[in-house]
Design a protein around this motif. Sequence first.
Motif: not given
Length: 219
Positions: A37-40, A43, A81, A84
Amino acid sequence: ILVTGGRDAVARVWDMRTKNQIHCLTGHDNTIGSILTKSTDPQVITGSYDSTIKLWDLVGGKCRTTLTHHKKAVRALVQPSFENTFCSGAADTLKKWGGRDGRFIKNFTGHNKSVINALALNEDGVLLSAADDGTMNFWDYHSGYCFQKTTTIAQPGSLDAENGIFAAGFDLTGTRLITCEADKSIKIWRQDEEASELSHPVDMVGWRKKCLKEAKQRY
């Protein structure tokens, strides 16, 4: 929200407050082995035993991209982290992808057809791949160079087949590695403080030949 996946070949998105299902992400043909899962956008990223990786539009609940480069079941995913991108692990190879569009970047080869069960990555760019035969490879995440190979030690009284590694992760300092293994043990590994360039030399000649060989391959 919470994202879960299992043997029903779907990833379910849940509202943690109401405990209601928001989306049911369908499209895989076999067990979902790993989820990122990602914030951008995208997702949600899922890896499946059907050898595909899917990038999902969380708002619409639809698949954006399907990556079909792997030939074996995808059991592990990991993302750094500091950039991307993300990395996937299967029995055929490890692959590095662009995090935005799933663009293929490079292969990490050298695990001798072992089934990769776990991937771990620290802030220094050290990537660990752990397999069901107890082998552990340490890679430079940026270049793809495998700078160390080792094998876990099964507990006394365990069978040789019980030296598989099912899960792995680095602690917050990034200097200690924790592995969960088939012999019902949790092992903590630390860096070798006496390691140097002399004890672990870089094989630049072999590395150059390997890079030239892989450059001729499409995937």
